[in-house]
Write a protein that holds these residues in place. Sequence first.
Motif, PDB file in Angstrom:
ATOM      1  N   ILE A  86       0.779  -1.365  -0.075  1.00 48.91           N
ATOM      2  CA  ILE A  86      -0.074   0.127  -0.046  1.00 48.91           C
ATOM      3  C   ILE A  86       0.909   1.342  -0.163  1.00 48.91           C
ATOM      4  CG2 ILE A  86      -1.753   1.275   1.217  1.00 48.91           C
ATOM      5  CD1 ILE A  86      -2.525  -1.430   2.413  1.00 48.91           C
TER       6      ILE A  86
ATOM      7  N   SER B  18      -7.106   0.995  -4.206  1.00 48.53           N
ATOM      8  CA  SER B  18      -8.296   0.863  -3.104  1.00 48.53           C
ATOM      9  C   SER B  18      -9.540   0.276  -3.718  1.00 48.53           C
ATOM     10  CB  SER B  18      -8.599   2.309  -2.680  1.00 48.53           C
ATOM     11  OG  SER B  18      -9.634   2.348  -1.952  1.00 48.53           O
TER      12      SER B  18
ATOM     13  N   TYR C 178      -7.923  -2.017   1.059  1.00 46.81           N
ATOM     14  CA  TYR C 178      -6.823  -2.350  -0.296  1.00 46.81           C
ATOM     15  C   TYR C 178      -6.929  -3.932  -0.522  1.00 46.81           C
ATOM     16  CZ  TYR C 178      -4.907   2.380  -0.396  1.00 46.81           C
ATOM     17  OH  TYR C 178      -5.009   3.640  -0.380  1.00 46.81           O
TER      18      TYR C 178
ATOM     19  N   VAL D 162      -6.003  -8.881  -3.671  1.00 48.32           N
ATOM     20  CA  VAL D 162      -5.705  -7.578  -3.946  1.00 48.32           C
ATOM     21  C   VAL D 162      -5.688  -7.177  -5.172  1.00 48.32           C
ATOM     22  CG1 VAL D 162      -4.368  -7.094  -1.673  1.00 48.32           C
ATOM     23  CG2 VAL D 162      -3.167  -7.897  -3.814  1.00 48.32           C
TER      24      VAL D 162
ATOM     25  N   SER E 108      -2.641  -1.907  -8.877  1.00 47.01           N
ATOM     26  CA  SER E 108      -3.163  -0.299  -9.173  1.00 47.01           C
ATOM     27  C   SER E 108      -2.723  -0.232 -10.996  1.00 47.01           C
ATOM     28  CB  SER E 108      -2.599   0.776  -8.570  1.00 47.01           C
ATOM     29  OG  SER E 108      -1.014   0.652  -8.731  1.00 47.01           O
TER      30      SER E 108
END
Length: 470
Positions: free
Chosen positions: A145, A152, A183, A354, A357
């Motif tokens: 993170i 997120s 997350y 997760v 991104s």
Amino acid sequence: MNRRQMLALAVAAAALSACGDSRQQKQAAAPVKSGAQVIDPNRPSSDAWPFEEAEQLNNSLTWPKTNVADPASKVVITVALTTDAVTEVRNAQFDFFFKKRHPNIEIKRESAPFDQFLTKYMAQAAGGTLPDVLYNHYSWTQNLIANKVLQSLDDYIAKTPEFDMDDIPQPGLAYFKRDGALYGLPTDMAPKLLFYNKDLFDKAGLKYPDESWTFDQVFETARKTTSGSGVDKVYGFTPMPKPAPDLSPVYLMPFGGRFLDETESKVLITEPNASQVMGRWLDLLVKDKAVPSLAEMQALEKVDPFRAGHAAMTINGAWIMLELSKLKDLKWGVTEVPKGPEGRTTPAVGSALVMASSSQNKDAAWIYMHEYLSASGYKFRRIAAPARQSAWEDNAQALGIPADSADLVKKVMADYASGDGVLRLPANKKVVDTALPIWERAQLGKINLADALKEIADKVTPVLSENKIA
């Protein structure tokens, strides 16, 4: 990704590549045969998971909806999980039926053994690429993170009214949160409990442990139930507590002590509330010989004395109930962890999925995560320690776990299990690796308790600077 973030990820990979807790969770109902496994993508099946049974189960479940729209044309998402031969088949079956519900989402699956997983994918993260969806151990997530490689999930959860966050124990989500954002979502989650051997208690003429028990009773009973020698030795308790990510909530916090402080920036194990507890366990080992010594554990060649019927008590995670339920010669019971002067504490630990991104198909990735982590997803995959509490009853019944044991887990998760005190920042693997050999010297009588704890504090303190990167 800038140079600092790449360096931080490299440090994390080196520090955590072998990181893990004591979980040995078996997620499926039976083992598969040994040997190379070939999975037919058009009809994934195994002896443990016949295709026909998987199809029947899939069709019996209600699969949830989301307001996130399916892609209008074909997209491919990559999903990376750490798995074994049993769960690999079940995941392939999940993907097979998922693609029937979402024909425009193709799934490319990757996997790696747990002890290689972090190193492999942190190298990819440092290069600016990651799978769309990937497994994450609770001790890895905060570093990722901080280095901005995770997406997120809050906006996606908001678009999914059926996701039902209330079905997931909130205290166990702290590993995956930062600055109010979430997350990661757990693939499994469970507390630690006190397990006991009914036959050994009956033989000693003792009442079974229950929710009223204190650690004082554990120490006293461990001495009373220890007997024999050599291959016939019966231990009162196993295993010996040691520096570990969850040392504090399991053994120290009930007495007002901690291994590290809440920010993981200061060593507290030399403080009286912690050192006295560690001393009591050392006495139980050295003076009473009521827990297995290092030499005895080595002679057992990694055989767990409790599972083998040679220990009266153990504290372990609820996930072991699956394996215990298969041991027909072991009559076991389970209750809440004992209380100390400061009350009762237990960790809620679990891993997560997760989203990267860097994913170019985040909507499709969310649709996959949503179904995989839904109550139906847990029930389909027969998770032995589902994070969604609504899946516990069905899964326990399917896996042969006693209903009252499943109810106990749900009660503990609702009442007091949490992530408080569990080490999760990047230095945690190095903290444990630094402290453990010193504690082992104390167990061998080569150093006294006070000197051992002081040496742990002196050597662990500089290691904690690595937590600042998170």
